[in-house]
Motif scaffolding. Structure first.
Motif, PDB file in Angstrom:
ATOM      1  N   LEU A 258     -60.804 -17.406  24.926  1.00  0.00           N
ATOM      2  CA  LEU A 258     -60.181 -17.828  26.187  1.00  0.00           C
ATOM      3  C   LEU A 258     -59.142 -16.792  26.626  1.00  0.00           C
ATOM      4  O   LEU A 258     -59.130 -16.366  27.788  1.00  0.00           O
ATOM      5  CB  LEU A 258     -59.551 -19.214  26.045  1.00  0.00           C
ATOM      6  CG  LEU A 258     -58.990 -19.813  27.325  1.00  0.00           C
ATOM      7  CD1 LEU A 258     -60.081 -20.014  28.371  1.00  0.00           C
ATOM      8  CD2 LEU A 258     -58.298 -21.141  27.018  1.00  0.00           C
ATOM      9  N   MET A 259     -58.292 -16.360  25.685  1.00  0.00           N
ATOM     10  CA  MET A 259     -57.289 -15.345  26.022  1.00  0.00           C
ATOM     11  C   MET A 259     -57.961 -14.022  26.332  1.00  0.00           C
ATOM     12  O   MET A 259     -57.538 -13.308  27.247  1.00  0.00           O
ATOM     13  CB  MET A 259     -56.296 -15.190  24.869  1.00  0.00           C
ATOM     14  CG  MET A 259     -55.140 -14.252  25.191  1.00  0.00           C
ATOM     15  SD  MET A 259     -54.058 -14.885  26.497  1.00  0.00           S
ATOM     16  CE  MET A 259     -53.140 -16.104  25.543  1.00  0.00           C
ATOM     17  N   TRP A 260     -59.003 -13.688  25.580  1.00  0.00           N
ATOM     18  CA  TRP A 260     -59.718 -12.441  25.848  1.00  0.00           C
ATOM     19  C   TRP A 260     -60.301 -12.463  27.257  1.00  0.00           C
ATOM     20  O   TRP A 260     -60.254 -11.470  27.988  1.00  0.00           O
ATOM     21  CB  TRP A 260     -60.809 -12.240  24.818  1.00  0.00           C
ATOM     22  CG  TRP A 260     -61.334 -10.835  24.691  1.00  0.00           C
ATOM     23  CD1 TRP A 260     -61.272  -9.828  25.623  1.00  0.00           C
ATOM     24  CD2 TRP A 260     -62.006 -10.290  23.562  1.00  0.00           C
ATOM     25  NE1 TRP A 260     -61.871  -8.694  25.137  1.00  0.00           N
ATOM     26  CE2 TRP A 260     -62.333  -8.946  23.871  1.00  0.00           C
ATOM     27  CE3 TRP A 260     -62.377 -10.799  22.327  1.00  0.00           C
ATOM     28  CZ2 TRP A 260     -63.013  -8.116  22.980  1.00  0.00           C
ATOM     29  CZ3 TRP A 260     -63.056  -9.965  21.445  1.00  0.00           C
ATOM     30  CH2 TRP A 260     -63.354  -8.649  21.774  1.00  0.00           C
ATOM     31  N   GLY A 261     -60.824 -13.601  27.667  1.00  0.00           N
ATOM     32  CA  GLY A 261     -61.344 -13.715  29.026  1.00  0.00           C
ATOM     33  C   GLY A 261     -60.265 -13.513  30.071  1.00  0.00           C
ATOM     34  O   GLY A 261     -60.494 -12.875  31.111  1.00  0.00           O
ATOM     35  N   ALA A 262     -59.083 -14.034  29.818  1.00  0.00           N
ATOM     36  CA  ALA A 262     -57.963 -13.835  30.743  1.00  0.00           C
ATOM     37  C   ALA A 262     -57.594 -12.351  30.816  1.00  0.00           C
ATOM     38  O   ALA A 262     -57.390 -11.798  31.898  1.00  0.00           O
ATOM     39  CB  ALA A 262     -56.765 -14.676  30.314  1.00  0.00           C
ATOM     40  N   ALA A 263     -57.525 -11.703  29.654  1.00  0.00           N
ATOM     41  CA  ALA A 263     -57.209 -10.269  29.627  1.00  0.00           C
ATOM     42  C   ALA A 263     -58.298  -9.472  30.340  1.00  0.00           C
ATOM     43  O   ALA A 263     -58.010  -8.539  31.104  1.00  0.00           O
ATOM     44  CB  ALA A 263     -57.052  -9.807  28.180  1.00  0.00           C
ATOM     45  N   TRP A 264     -59.544  -9.846  30.112  1.00  0.00           N
ATOM     46  CA  TRP A 264     -60.687  -9.203  30.754  1.00  0.00           C
ATOM     47  C   TRP A 264     -60.551  -9.287  32.278  1.00  0.00           C
ATOM     48  O   TRP A 264     -60.775  -8.309  32.993  1.00  0.00           O
ATOM     49  CB  TRP A 264     -61.964  -9.901  30.287  1.00  0.00           C
ATOM     50  CG  TRP A 264     -63.240  -9.423  30.897  1.00  0.00           C
ATOM     51  CD1 TRP A 264     -63.796  -9.834  32.074  1.00  0.00           C
ATOM     52  CD2 TRP A 264     -64.116  -8.444  30.364  1.00  0.00           C
ATOM     53  NE1 TRP A 264     -64.978  -9.195  32.294  1.00  0.00           N
ATOM     54  CE2 TRP A 264     -65.206  -8.315  31.259  1.00  0.00           C
ATOM     55  CE3 TRP A 264     -64.103  -7.663  29.218  1.00  0.00           C
ATOM     56  CZ2 TRP A 264     -66.250  -7.432  31.033  1.00  0.00           C
ATOM     57  CZ3 TRP A 264     -65.158  -6.790  28.997  1.00  0.00           C
ATOM     58  CH2 TRP A 264     -66.209  -6.684  29.906  1.00  0.00           C
ATOM     59  N   TYR A 265     -60.210 -10.450  32.734  1.00  0.00           N
ATOM     60  CA  TYR A 265     -60.073 -10.682  34.172  1.00  0.00           C
ATOM     61  C   TYR A 265     -58.913  -9.862  34.746  1.00  0.00           C
ATOM     62  O   TYR A 265     -59.053  -9.193  35.766  1.00  0.00           O
ATOM     63  CB  TYR A 265     -59.874 -12.175  34.399  1.00  0.00           C
ATOM     64  CG  TYR A 265     -60.045 -12.651  35.819  1.00  0.00           C
ATOM     65  CD1 TYR A 265     -60.867 -12.009  36.723  1.00  0.00           C
ATOM     66  CD2 TYR A 265     -59.376 -13.786  36.241  1.00  0.00           C
ATOM     67  CE1 TYR A 265     -61.020 -12.467  38.022  1.00  0.00           C
ATOM     68  CE2 TYR A 265     -59.520 -14.256  37.536  1.00  0.00           C
ATOM     69  CZ  TYR A 265     -60.346 -13.593  38.416  1.00  0.00           C
ATOM     70  OH  TYR A 265     -60.493 -14.055  39.695  1.00  0.00           O
ATOM     71  N   ILE A 266     -57.772  -9.902  34.078  1.00  0.00           N
ATOM     72  CA  ILE A 266     -56.598  -9.155  34.543  1.00  0.00           C
ATOM     73  C   ILE A 266     -56.901  -7.660  34.575  1.00  0.00           C
ATOM     74  O   ILE A 266     -56.535  -6.957  35.514  1.00  0.00           O
ATOM     75  CB  ILE A 266     -55.381  -9.447  33.642  1.00  0.00           C
ATOM     76  CG1 ILE A 266     -54.916 -10.894  33.848  1.00  0.00           C
ATOM     77  CG2 ILE A 266     -54.244  -8.466  33.914  1.00  0.00           C
ATOM     78  CD1 ILE A 266     -53.963 -11.395  32.768  1.00  0.00           C
ATOM     79  N   MET A 267     -57.598  -7.165  33.528  1.00  0.00           N
ATOM     80  CA  MET A 267     -57.880  -5.729  33.417  1.00  0.00           C
ATOM     81  C   MET A 267     -59.171  -5.324  34.119  1.00  0.00           C
ATOM     82  O   MET A 267     -59.682  -4.226  33.905  1.00  0.00           O
ATOM     83  CB  MET A 267     -57.913  -5.319  31.945  1.00  0.00           C
ATOM     84  CG  MET A 267     -56.575  -5.402  31.274  1.00  0.00           C
ATOM     85  SD  MET A 267     -56.683  -4.692  29.613  1.00  0.00           S
ATOM     86  CE  MET A 267     -55.843  -5.942  28.669  1.00  0.00           C
ATOM     87  N   GLN A 268     -59.690  -6.224  34.945  1.00  0.00           N
ATOM     88  CA  GLN A 268     -60.841  -5.928  35.789  1.00  0.00           C
ATOM     89  C   GLN A 268     -62.047  -5.451  34.983  1.00  0.00           C
ATOM     90  O   GLN A 268     -62.731  -4.504  35.345  1.00  0.00           O
ATOM     91  CB  GLN A 268     -60.444  -4.905  36.857  1.00  0.00           C
ATOM     92  CG  GLN A 268     -59.278  -5.362  37.699  1.00  0.00           C
ATOM     93  CD  GLN A 268     -58.673  -4.269  38.547  1.00  0.00           C
ATOM     94  OE1 GLN A 268     -59.251  -3.209  38.749  1.00  0.00           O
ATOM     95  NE2 GLN A 268     -57.476  -4.530  39.050  1.00  0.00           N
ATOM     96  N   GLY A 269     -62.283  -6.136  33.848  1.00  0.00           N
ATOM     97  CA  GLY A 269     -63.443  -5.846  33.027  1.00  0.00           C
ATOM     98  C   GLY A 269     -63.251  -4.731  32.010  1.00  0.00           C
ATOM     99  O   GLY A 269     -64.155  -4.430  31.253  1.00  0.00           O
ATOM    100  N   TRP A 270     -62.087  -4.146  31.970  1.00  0.00           N
ATOM    101  CA  TRP A 270     -61.809  -3.060  31.032  1.00  0.00           C
ATOM    102  C   TRP A 270     -61.035  -3.586  29.832  1.00  0.00           C
ATOM    103  O   TRP A 270     -59.910  -3.179  29.558  1.00  0.00           O
ATOM    104  CB  TRP A 270     -61.006  -1.960  31.716  1.00  0.00           C
ATOM    105  CG  TRP A 270     -61.867  -1.050  32.517  1.00  0.00           C
ATOM    106  CD1 TRP A 270     -62.531  -1.360  33.665  1.00  0.00           C
ATOM    107  CD2 TRP A 270     -62.181   0.291  32.217  1.00  0.00           C
ATOM    108  NE1 TRP A 270     -63.240  -0.292  34.105  1.00  0.00           N
ATOM    109  CE2 TRP A 270     -63.030   0.757  33.235  1.00  0.00           C
ATOM    110  CE3 TRP A 270     -61.817   1.168  31.204  1.00  0.00           C
ATOM    111  CZ2 TRP A 270     -63.534   2.043  33.265  1.00  0.00           C
ATOM    112  CZ3 TRP A 270     -62.316   2.462  31.238  1.00  0.00           C
ATOM    113  CH2 TRP A 270     -63.166   2.876  32.255  1.00  0.00           C
TER     114      TRP A 270
END
Length: 187
Positions: free
Chosen positions: A56-68
């Motif tokens: 869940l947190m990884w998905g949030a980070a993924w979203y914030i970092m625009q897939g990077w």
């Protein structure tokens, strides 16, 4: 070193002007302490990271970092969260969508990654090495922290390893359901 001592060091380190200076400050302070307290610092860091080591947190980070957000990027994101301090960390670890309320995240929203300065990236890789370097400085033992942890039945964690249910970070429906505030902020 208690958990309160750990968080106090993190809080006090925040007065440094850069990630590098903050890391140097923490390393220097820890190196002055007995080796057992340096070990405890590392154990507290590991415990806190595990609270944020979720898909869940990884998905949030993924979203914030625009897939990077590779495994390494997520590994560096976790100490960045710790570096935000105890209150923020507790709130965000419990509810990753609360990241939408953070000024550090709000500044990134709507801007291409290429426009982010190095200091804006939500990561603090160097926190991973603070206890290692402090222990070596304090004891003169290279790899001493790893050996000391092993003697106590612990191992230094060096990779993200979420155990919760995987999901598709790129699926807008799943993202919207999990992160309504981040979706509103980022779009």
């Amino acid at each position: 070193m208690t958990i309160d001592d750990f968080w106090d060091l993190i809080r006090r380190s925040a007065t440094a002007t850069s990630e590098h200076d903050r890391t140097a400050w923490l390393t220097e302070r820890l190196a002055r302490l007995p080796a057992a307290q340096i070990i405890e610092f590392e154990l507290h860091l590991t415990t806190q990271r595990r609270r944020a080591d979720t898909r869940l947190m990884w998905g949030a980070a993924w979203y914030i970092m625009q897939g990077w957000c590779s495994g390494d990027s997520f590994w560096y994101f976790q100490p960045w969260l710790v570096g935000l301090g105890r209150d923020v960390f507790d709130r965000v670890a419990a509810h990753p969508d609360a990241l939408a309320q953070l000024p550090q995240v709000r500044r990134l929203a709507g801007r291409a990654r290429s426009e982010w300065s190095d200091d804006e990236w939500p990561q603090w890789e160097l926190l991973n090495y603070v206890a290692v370097n402090a222990y070596q400085h304090a004891t003169g033992q290279e790899d001493g922290l790893d050996q000391a942890l092993e003697a106590r039945g612990h191992y230094r964690v060096c990779d993200a390893a979420p155990e919760d249910e995987p999901w598709d970070y790129d699926d807008p429906e799943q993202r919207r359901a999990r992160f309504p505030r981040l979706t509103e902020l980022i779009g």
